[in-house]
Design a protein around this motif. Sequence first.
Motif, short mmCIF file in Angstrom:
data_model
loop_
_atom_site.label_atom_id
_atom_site.label_comp_id
_atom_site.label_asym_id
_atom_site.label_seq_id
_atom_site.Cartn_x
_atom_site.Cartn_y
_atom_site.Cartn_z
N ALA A 428 0.83 -1.21 0.00
CA ALA A 428 0.00 0.00 0.00
C ALA A 428 0.86 1.26 0.00
O ALA A 428 0.56 2.24 -0.68
CB ALA A 428 -0.93 -0.02 1.21
N ASN A 429 1.95 1.24 0.77
CA ASN A 429 2.83 2.41 0.86
C ASN A 429 3.62 2.66 -0.42
O ASN A 429 3.98 3.80 -0.73
CB ASN A 429 3.82 2.24 2.01
CG ASN A 429 3.19 2.46 3.37
OD1 ASN A 429 2.06 2.91 3.47
ND2 ASN A 429 3.92 2.12 4.42
N ASN A 430 3.91 1.60 -1.17
CA ASN A 430 4.78 1.72 -2.33
C ASN A 430 4.05 1.78 -3.67
O ASN A 430 4.51 2.47 -4.59
CB ASN A 430 5.78 0.57 -2.36
CG ASN A 430 6.89 0.73 -1.34
OD1 ASN A 430 7.85 1.45 -1.58
ND2 ASN A 430 6.75 0.08 -0.21
N PHE A 431 2.94 1.06 -3.78
CA PHE A 431 2.36 0.90 -5.11
C PHE A 431 0.86 1.23 -5.20
O PHE A 431 0.29 1.16 -6.29
CB PHE A 431 2.59 -0.54 -5.60
CG PHE A 431 4.03 -0.96 -5.52
CD1 PHE A 431 5.00 -0.28 -6.22
CD2 PHE A 431 4.42 -2.01 -4.70
CE1 PHE A 431 6.34 -0.65 -6.13
CE2 PHE A 431 5.74 -2.39 -4.59
CZ PHE A 431 6.71 -1.70 -5.31
N GLY A 432 0.25 1.56 -4.09
CA GLY A 432 -1.16 1.94 -4.12
C GLY A 432 -1.36 3.26 -4.85
O GLY A 432 -0.43 4.05 -5.03
N PRO A 433 -2.59 3.55 -5.26
CA PRO A 433 -2.85 4.79 -6.02
C PRO A 433 -2.58 6.06 -5.23
O PRO A 433 -2.32 7.12 -5.82
CB PRO A 433 -4.34 4.66 -6.38
CG PRO A 433 -4.90 3.67 -5.41
CD PRO A 433 -3.78 2.73 -5.09
N THR A 434 -2.62 6.00 -3.91
CA THR A 434 -2.32 7.18 -3.09
C THR A 434 -1.06 6.95 -2.26
O THR A 434 -0.85 7.62 -1.25
CB THR A 434 -3.51 7.51 -2.15
OG1 THR A 434 -3.75 6.38 -1.28
CG2 THR A 434 -4.76 7.80 -2.95
N ALA A 435 -0.23 6.00 -2.67
CA ALA A 435 0.95 5.61 -1.89
C ALA A 435 1.95 6.75 -1.77
O ALA A 435 2.17 7.53 -2.71
CB ALA A 435 1.62 4.40 -2.53
N VAL A 436 2.59 6.82 -0.60
CA VAL A 436 3.59 7.84 -0.34
C VAL A 436 4.72 7.76 -1.35
O VAL A 436 5.22 8.78 -1.85
CB VAL A 436 4.15 7.66 1.09
CG1 VAL A 436 5.31 8.62 1.34
CG2 VAL A 436 3.06 7.88 2.13
N TYR A 437 5.15 6.52 -1.67
CA TYR A 437 6.29 6.33 -2.56
C TYR A 437 5.87 6.09 -4.01
O TYR A 437 6.63 5.54 -4.81
CB TYR A 437 7.16 5.17 -2.05
CG TYR A 437 7.57 5.33 -0.61
CD1 TYR A 437 8.09 6.54 -0.14
CD2 TYR A 437 7.42 4.30 0.31
CE1 TYR A 437 8.46 6.71 1.18
CE2 TYR A 437 7.78 4.46 1.63
CZ TYR A 437 8.30 5.66 2.07
OH TYR A 437 8.65 5.83 3.38
N ASN A 438 4.65 6.51 -4.35
CA ASN A 438 4.15 6.41 -5.72
C ASN A 438 3.62 7.77 -6.16
O ASN A 438 2.44 7.93 -6.48
CB ASN A 438 3.05 5.34 -5.81
CG ASN A 438 2.62 5.06 -7.24
OD1 ASN A 438 3.30 5.43 -8.20
ND2 ASN A 438 1.48 4.41 -7.39
N PRO A 439 4.50 8.79 -6.16
CA PRO A 439 4.03 10.15 -6.42
C PRO A 439 3.47 10.36 -7.82
O PRO A 439 2.64 11.26 -8.03
CB PRO A 439 5.29 11.01 -6.20
CG PRO A 439 6.43 10.08 -6.46
CD PRO A 439 5.96 8.75 -5.94
N PHE A 440 3.91 9.55 -8.79
CA PHE A 440 3.41 9.69 -10.15
C PHE A 440 2.15 8.85 -10.39
O PHE A 440 1.65 8.77 -11.51
CB PHE A 440 4.51 9.30 -11.16
CG PHE A 440 5.64 10.28 -11.21
CD1 PHE A 440 5.65 11.32 -12.13
CD2 PHE A 440 6.70 10.18 -10.31
CE1 PHE A 440 6.70 12.23 -12.18
CE2 PHE A 440 7.75 11.08 -10.35
CZ PHE A 440 7.76 12.11 -11.28
N LYS A 441 1.67 8.21 -9.31
CA LYS A 441 0.46 7.39 -9.36
C LYS A 441 0.53 6.32 -10.46
O LYS A 441 -0.41 6.10 -11.23
CB LYS A 441 -0.79 8.26 -9.53
CG LYS A 441 -0.96 9.29 -8.42
CD LYS A 441 -2.28 10.00 -8.50
CE LYS A 441 -2.40 11.07 -7.42
NZ LYS A 441 -2.22 10.57 -6.05
N SER A 442 1.68 5.67 -10.52
CA SER A 442 1.87 4.59 -11.49
C SER A 442 0.84 3.50 -11.26
O SER A 442 0.54 3.14 -10.12
CB SER A 442 3.27 4.00 -11.35
OG SER A 442 4.26 4.99 -11.55
N ALA A 443 0.32 2.97 -12.35
CA ALA A 443 -0.67 1.89 -12.26
C ALA A 443 -0.51 0.98 -13.47
O ALA A 443 -0.02 1.39 -14.52
CB ALA A 443 -2.08 2.46 -12.20
#
Length: 516
Positions: A428-443
């Motif tokens: 959740a922290n790394n790859f979720g849509p609102t994840a802290v470490y996913n600033p570009f909202k990669s999906a």
Amino acid sequence: MTRTRSNGPRPRSRALSAAITATTLLTLAACGGGSEGSSSPSATSLSLAVQAAPASFDPAQLNDGQASYIWSALYDTLLYVDNKGKLQPNAAQSWKYSADGLSLTLKLRKGMKFSSGAPVDAAAVKATLERTMATPGPQQPHLVSVKSVEAPDTGTVVINLKQRDGALLTNLSMAAGVIADPATMAKKSSQLNPVGSGPYVLDKATVNGSSYVLKRRDDYWNAKAYPFQTLTLKVIVDPTAAFNALQAGQIDAGSASPQYTAKLKAAGFTTTLVKATAVANLVLADRKGSVLKPLGDARVRQAINMAFDRKKFVEQLLGGIGQPTVQTLNPKSAAYDAALEQTYPYDPAAAKKLMAEAGYPNGFSVTMPSFVFTKQLEPTIAQQLGDIGIKVTWAPVPAQNNLGAIASKKYPMFLFFDGLNTPARQTANNFGPTAVYNPFKSADPQLTKLMKQAESELDPAKADEAYKPVNEFVVKNAWDAPVAYLGSNWAVKKGIAYLGDGSNTNSTVRAFGVSG
């Protein structure tokens, strides 16, 4: 670009490993007393060195990490994770999801009290959760899936969700799950000396930010789980200072740098090496190439993974207190797959070939943020990326701006130390849509499907295994370029036992007990 090589003389290697040990623990924090030298180990006291103090005891502003050694002794959480990494009842004696996974019902223990004598009940849980949900701070993102909280009676709490949340139970065992006193939690006084629901209270000898003296509550419902009547937690950031404090008898336990192990053992200390408490991860955040086009090509991301000599990294920079890895999840979890460690061998020539195939035979340039805790690793990271044609410029970031720098989208890739946790929380922290470490909202549709499948597993005993396909996707598609697990080396005096083995990396005094 920094091109300093890391093959200097051994003393420098030891200094680097000491500094990295210290900064690793600081990163996990995100971030007196009794008579000096009176910490002889017994069943009644424990004096411990920690590397970060709580910025505040306001429940909405708590940080998970080293600071939780202190606040977790003052506040109860609804659930807790034991030293083997298993989720257990705590203030909530049971929990149950609805069939659709959108409602969680928790049954509280009877007879619990705050340190003020007021009852710890469902109304208090509801008030704390709702305030954390409404208050900007480090815990607000961990409750983003919560739609509403109900307290149908004094012993029952119902949490209604917007969507399934595989990390929720873990979050309720950490700072997002603390129970605070509704009458005082918003008062300024609670930032320094809160009315707590946990096993200890702050003693007047406490010096905030420096030394915390805690006294065990006789009326706490689970006092037997805490053998020490007095805790003294001293904030000691410098590893040499911590070693000196151990030798001088000023503390009973602390995390020791590798060069001090032999001396501590000779002095009668017991040391326990935990090889993985955090991961040094080069986050390849711009996976669509919106800011840095090359990162949108999986071949470039895979080439980056092949640029790192992870074994040498651990041996020379970490002093052996760590473990090479291409995975971000805890190696103690069922989601970890040892076979995946063969995915990216150290092979600069093959990496260059992949770069050329992707259309970048001459490499490219990138600016990455330089955080306080990553400085020791930056020369080696830059040198090894430079060897495959990636020219790195480091932009200094003040410590208070760490998360802001990540969220700014200025940096398409960044080196970060991430404390290990359950696969659900780390995913959740790394790859979720609102994840802290996913600033570009990669999906990615396939990853989204895998994550939803994992989140559908509501049994904590099976949840870790459910994230194995997620882990495999992330590794094989090179969404990140992890370099190594970062470890810790605990030293304890005779009479004190360190009970952890890396299965649970949360900072809690329950990791310490009394030895025979």
